[in-house]
Design a protein around this motif. Structure first.
Motif, PDB file in Angstrom:
ATOM      1  N   LEU A 226       0.817  -1.219   0.000  1.00 43.23           N
ATOM      2  CA  LEU A 226       0.000   0.000   0.000  1.00 43.23           C
ATOM      3  C   LEU A 226       0.846   1.262   0.000  1.00 43.23           C
ATOM      4  O   LEU A 226       1.989   1.256   0.478  1.00 43.23           O
ATOM      5  CB  LEU A 226      -0.897   0.019   1.244  1.00 43.23           C
ATOM      6  N   ASN A 227       0.244   2.328  -0.494  1.00 44.06           N
ATOM      7  CA  ASN A 227       0.888   3.640  -0.447  1.00 44.06           C
ATOM      8  C   ASN A 227       0.841   4.194   0.969  1.00 44.06           C
ATOM      9  O   ASN A 227      -0.149   4.015   1.666  1.00 44.06           O
ATOM     10  CB  ASN A 227       0.133   4.606  -1.347  1.00 44.06           C
ATOM     11  N   THR A 228       1.892   4.888   1.353  1.00 45.43           N
ATOM     12  CA  THR A 228       1.952   5.546   2.664  1.00 45.43           C
ATOM     13  C   THR A 228       2.259   7.022   2.416  1.00 45.43           C
ATOM     14  O   THR A 228       2.401   7.444   1.270  1.00 45.43           O
ATOM     15  CB  THR A 228       3.095   4.967   3.514  1.00 45.43           C
ATOM     16  N   GLY A 229       2.447   7.766   3.486  1.00 47.92           N
ATOM     17  CA  GLY A 229       2.911   9.151   3.330  1.00 47.92           C
ATOM     18  C   GLY A 229       4.365   9.200   2.882  1.00 47.92           C
ATOM     19  O   GLY A 229       4.847  10.228   2.406  1.00 47.92           O
ATOM     20  N   GLY A 230       5.073   8.086   3.034  1.00 48.72           N
ATOM     21  CA  GLY A 230       6.497   8.020   2.692  1.00 48.72           C
ATOM     22  C   GLY A 230       7.240   7.263   3.783  1.00 48.72           C
ATOM     23  O   GLY A 230       7.035   7.527   4.964  1.00 48.72           O
ATOM     24  N   MET A 231       8.066   6.310   3.373  1.00 50.30           N
ATOM     25  CA  MET A 231       8.749   5.437   4.348  1.00 50.30           C
ATOM     26  C   MET A 231      10.238   5.734   4.443  1.00 50.30           C
ATOM     27  O   MET A 231      10.960   5.094   5.206  1.00 50.30           O
ATOM     28  CB  MET A 231       8.545   3.970   3.960  1.00 50.30           C
ATOM     29  N   GLY A 232      10.700   6.705   3.657  1.00 45.31           N
ATOM     30  CA  GLY A 232      12.120   7.053   3.711  1.00 45.31           C
ATOM     31  C   GLY A 232      12.423   7.950   2.535  1.00 45.31           C
ATOM     32  O   GLY A 232      11.598   8.104   1.620  1.00 45.31           O
ATOM     33  N   ALA A 233      13.582   8.552   2.560  1.00 44.07           N
ATOM     34  CA  ALA A 233      13.949   9.457   1.462  1.00 44.07           C
ATOM     35  C   ALA A 233      15.463   9.568   1.399  1.00 44.07           C
ATOM     36  O   ALA A 233      16.171   9.194   2.358  1.00 44.07           O
ATOM     37  CB  ALA A 233      13.326  10.842   1.684  1.00 44.07           C
ATOM     38  N   ILE A 234      15.904  10.087   0.276  1.00 39.71           N
ATOM     39  CA  ILE A 234      17.350  10.262   0.087  1.00 39.71           C
ATOM     40  C   ILE A 234      17.596  11.512  -0.753  1.00 39.71           C
ATOM     41  O   ILE A 234      16.793  11.839  -1.628  1.00 39.71           O
ATOM     42  CB  ILE A 234      17.955   8.976  -0.536  1.00 39.71           C
ATOM     43  N   SER A 235      18.665  12.213  -0.454  1.00 39.76           N
ATOM     44  CA  SER A 235      19.052  13.402  -1.212  1.00 39.76           C
ATOM     45  C   SER A 235      20.579  13.509  -1.176  1.00 39.76           C
ATOM     46  O   SER A 235      21.161  13.291  -0.114  1.00 39.76           O
ATOM     47  CB  SER A 235      18.438  14.652  -0.561  1.00 39.76           C
ATOM     48  N   PRO A 236      21.272  13.793  -2.255  1.00 38.74           N
ATOM     49  CA  PRO A 236      20.754  14.094  -3.582  1.00 38.74           C
ATOM     50  C   PRO A 236      20.289  12.838  -4.317  1.00 38.74           C
ATOM     51  O   PRO A 236      20.513  11.724  -3.834  1.00 38.74           O
ATOM     52  CB  PRO A 236      21.960  14.719  -4.292  1.00 38.74           C
ATOM     53  N   VAL A 237      19.676  13.062  -5.480  1.00 34.86           N
ATOM     54  CA  VAL A 237      19.214  11.965  -6.326  1.00 34.86           C
ATOM     55  C   VAL A 237      20.170  11.909  -7.520  1.00 34.86           C
ATOM     56  O   VAL A 237      20.241  12.876  -8.290  1.00 34.86           O
ATOM     57  CB  VAL A 237      17.771  12.249  -6.805  1.00 34.86           C
ATOM     58  N   PRO A 238      20.928  10.818  -7.671  1.00 32.23           N
ATOM     59  CA  PRO A 238      21.996  10.812  -8.691  1.00 32.23           C
ATOM     60  C   PRO A 238      21.527  11.152 -10.100  1.00 32.23           C
ATOM     61  O   PRO A 238      22.238  11.838 -10.834  1.00 32.23           O
ATOM     62  CB  PRO A 238      22.536   9.378  -8.619  1.00 32.23           C
ATOM     63  N   PHE A 239      20.310  10.723 -10.504  1.00 29.42           N
ATOM     64  CA  PHE A 239      19.920  11.010 -11.891  1.00 29.42           C
ATOM     65  C   PHE A 239      19.478  12.468 -12.094  1.00 29.42           C
ATOM     66  O   PHE A 239      19.322  12.926 -13.222  1.00 29.42           O
ATOM     67  CB  PHE A 239      18.868  10.018 -12.413  1.00 29.42           C
ATOM     68  N   VAL A 240      19.299  13.198 -10.984  1.00 27.68           N
ATOM     69  CA  VAL A 240      18.983  14.631 -11.129  1.00 27.68           C
ATOM     70  C   VAL A 240      20.316  15.383 -11.211  1.00 27.68           C
ATOM     71  O   VAL A 240      20.756  16.034 -10.264  1.00 27.68           O
ATOM     72  CB  VAL A 240      18.086  15.139  -9.981  1.00 27.68           C
ATOM     73  N   ASP A 241      20.969  15.228 -12.360  1.00 29.72           N
ATOM     74  CA  ASP A 241      22.252  15.904 -12.542  1.00 29.72           C
ATOM     75  C   ASP A 241      21.998  17.327 -13.046  1.00 29.72           C
ATOM     76  O   ASP A 241      20.847  17.763 -13.162  1.00 29.72           O
ATOM     77  CB  ASP A 241      23.154  15.104 -13.501  1.00 29.72           C
ATOM     78  N   LYS A 242      23.075  18.034 -13.360  1.00 30.01           N
ATOM     79  CA  LYS A 242      22.930  19.445 -13.763  1.00 30.01           C
ATOM     80  C   LYS A 242      22.048  19.590 -15.001  1.00 30.01           C
ATOM     81  O   LYS A 242      21.219  20.494 -15.095  1.00 30.01           O
ATOM     82  CB  LYS A 242      24.312  20.049 -14.049  1.00 30.01           C
ATOM     83  N   VAL A 243      22.233  18.667 -15.952  1.00 35.99           N
ATOM     84  CA  VAL A 243      21.479  18.749 -17.218  1.00 35.99           C
ATOM     85  C   VAL A 243      19.992  18.532 -16.947  1.00 35.99           C
ATOM     86  O   VAL A 243      19.134  19.292 -17.424  1.00 35.99           O
ATOM     87  CB  VAL A 243      22.020  17.696 -18.226  1.00 35.99           C
ATOM     88  N   PHE A 244      19.681  17.526 -16.135  1.00 35.97           N
ATOM     89  CA  PHE A 244      18.267  17.220 -15.851  1.00 35.97           C
ATOM     90  C   PHE A 244      17.645  18.362 -15.045  1.00 35.97           C
ATOM     91  O   PHE A 244      16.515  18.778 -15.304  1.00 35.97           O
ATOM     92  CB  PHE A 244      18.188  15.880 -15.101  1.00 35.97           C
ATOM     93  N   MET A 245      18.389  18.903 -14.079  1.00 45.08           N
ATOM     94  CA  MET A 245      17.859  20.003 -13.269  1.00 45.08           C
ATOM     95  C   MET A 245      17.612  21.245 -14.127  1.00 45.08           C
ATOM     96  O   MET A 245      16.638  21.964 -13.910  1.00 45.08           O
ATOM     97  CB  MET A 245      18.812  20.302 -12.101  1.00 45.08           C
TER      98      MET A 245
END
Ligand code: GLY
Length: 420
Positions: A226-245
């Motif tokens: 099931l979906n929750t409010g969120g069970m964990g998180a991480i930052s930064p996100v490797p695929f959000v590089d300069k080009v993607f941002m």
């Protein structure tokens, strides 16, 4: 000096309080209603976040100069507008958008209309009410599975249905529009990709991009259940590089800020872009008018600059003059939940081991103090966040500490960050 009242009671608010407390510009800090974590940082006050009259009295009696709104509900219900229309409150700094601005989260059909109008990439959609139910059914019949139905309005995460079977999707659409009181459903094309969350802080004209994050919403490991409010998180996100941002900024952030301006919408606060990376192109899944939780518990620790100074920039509309320095380290967070969450769960379990933690920050979500003990008081109970030189390093510290904290029924995912 700012005397600050922070509204909310979750891990996000504990993280905000933790950061606000570090500011040399802080006078007094109050949290309404807060939790046992925020009680160690400021003074909790027992006021409902939607009781605007009580909030007003508290502000006047305690010389509050700034109000920071954590969750969406008071914003959607018009706290900003209440302040601006009140002679005694109109000059109090309120961090959060007007109710019209909060509609980017509060009304899925408004968000879709706004994105179409300002050419912001999002998936195809159709608004369906009782009046065009037949059109809605024909539309679903022509779509490919899975079918996405989003109920308009705030639904605390329970308004989105992703359904595999055509029959079930039609049944659900009819049920929502005829048996329930809901007036509008957005039918959306399902998009495949990998999700990420991007946040900006804005004064309505200028904006600063905060650290991005990836959130893990499903209860089970491997993103199952099931979906929750969120069970964990991480930052930064490797695929959000300069080009993607850059693509996100050009195609999504700038048109959103400009669109809000063109619509004459007052927007002082945070925008949370829930995005999908589809073959290296960002697509908006949803907007939120607040920071995410547990994303807050990884992005706020990565902000090195003074948050109160940034918030003053939001109110004074000189955010462009402010400095935003981001910590290059990784921060990960893992939520310790009560057994049964997101379904039925017990409360009142004694939490032990919090005093043994050394290299994690513990943000409280659903906790309360009772007879000298800290006890569970929600589905998501605690969030364990750690800095690391990389993902592995941060998670190693977290998982050492998750073992030291105990309460009956403790549950957490051990695979946060597994897919990036
Ligand atoms: N973690 C997702 C949210 O706060 O909406």
């Amino acid at each position: 000096m700012e005397n600050i009242l922070l509204l909310g009671s979750g891990g996000r608010e504990h993280a905000l309080a933790w950061k606000i407390k570090q500011s040399p510009k802080l006078g007094d800090l109050y949290i309404a209603p807060g939790n046992s974590g925020t009680a160690t940082i400021g003074k909790n006050v027992n006021i409902l976040i939607t009781d605007f009259e009580s909030i007003k009295h508290f502000i006047i009696n305690n010389a509050i100069t700034m109000v920071v709104v954590g969750p969406e509900e008071p914003l959607v219900k018009g706290i900003y507008d209440f302040f601006k229309q009140d002679g005694k409150l109109k000059n109090i700094s309120l961090i959060g958008p007007s109710s019209k601005g909060a509609m980017i989260e509060g009304s899925k059909s408004f968000a879709k209309f706004f994105m179409s109008k300002y050419s912001i990439p999002t998936s195809e959609y159709l608004n369906v009410t009782k009046e065009n139910l037949e059109e809605g059914i024909c539309h679903i019949e022509k779509m490919e599975s899975p079918y996405v139905l989003k109920v308009d309005g705030l639904a605390s995460g329970k308004g989105v249905f992703i359904i595999d079977s055509l029959e079930e999707a039609i049944k659900q659409l009819k049920f929502i529009l005829t048996e329930r009181v809901d007036e509008l459903v957005v039918i959306e094309k399902f998009i495949y990709g990998i999700e990420c969350s991007v946040f900006v802080i804005t004064d309505g004209v200028n904006y600063k991009i905060l650290p991005e994050a990836k959130d893990y919403k499903r209860i089970g490991e491997g993103d199952t259940g099931l979906n929750t409010g969120g069970m964990g998180a991480i930052s930064p996100v490797p695929f959000v590089d300069k080009v993607f941002m850059k693509k996100i900024e050009k195609r999504i952030i700038i048109p959103t800020i400009n669109g809000l301006k063109k619509e004459n919408i007052d927007y002082n606060g945070f925008i949370f872009f829930g995005l999908m990376n589809v073959d290296n192109d960002p697509i908006v899944i949803e907007y939120n008018c607040r920071i995410g939780d547990p994303e807050a518990e990884v992005i706020i620790p990565r902000i090195k600059s003074d948050l109160v100074d940034l918030l003053e920039g939001v109110v004074n509309k000189n955010l462009f003059e402010k400095e935003l320095i981001i910590d290059s380290r990784t921060v990960a967070s893992v939520v310790l939940a009560s057994k049964g969450y997101p379904g039925i769960y017990d409360k009142g379990k004694i939490i032990e081991g919090l005093d043994k933690i050394q290299d994690s920050i513990i943000f409280h979500s659903g906790t309360i103090e009772s007879k000298g003990s800290i006890i569970t008081n929600g589905g998501r109970v605690l969030v364990v966040s750690s800095y690391g030189e990389n993902k592995k390093d941060a998670l190693q510290k977290i998982f050492k500490n998750t073992k030291l904290i105990n309460f009956e029924g403790k549950y957490y995912r051990r695979d946060i960050g597994f897919d990036i």
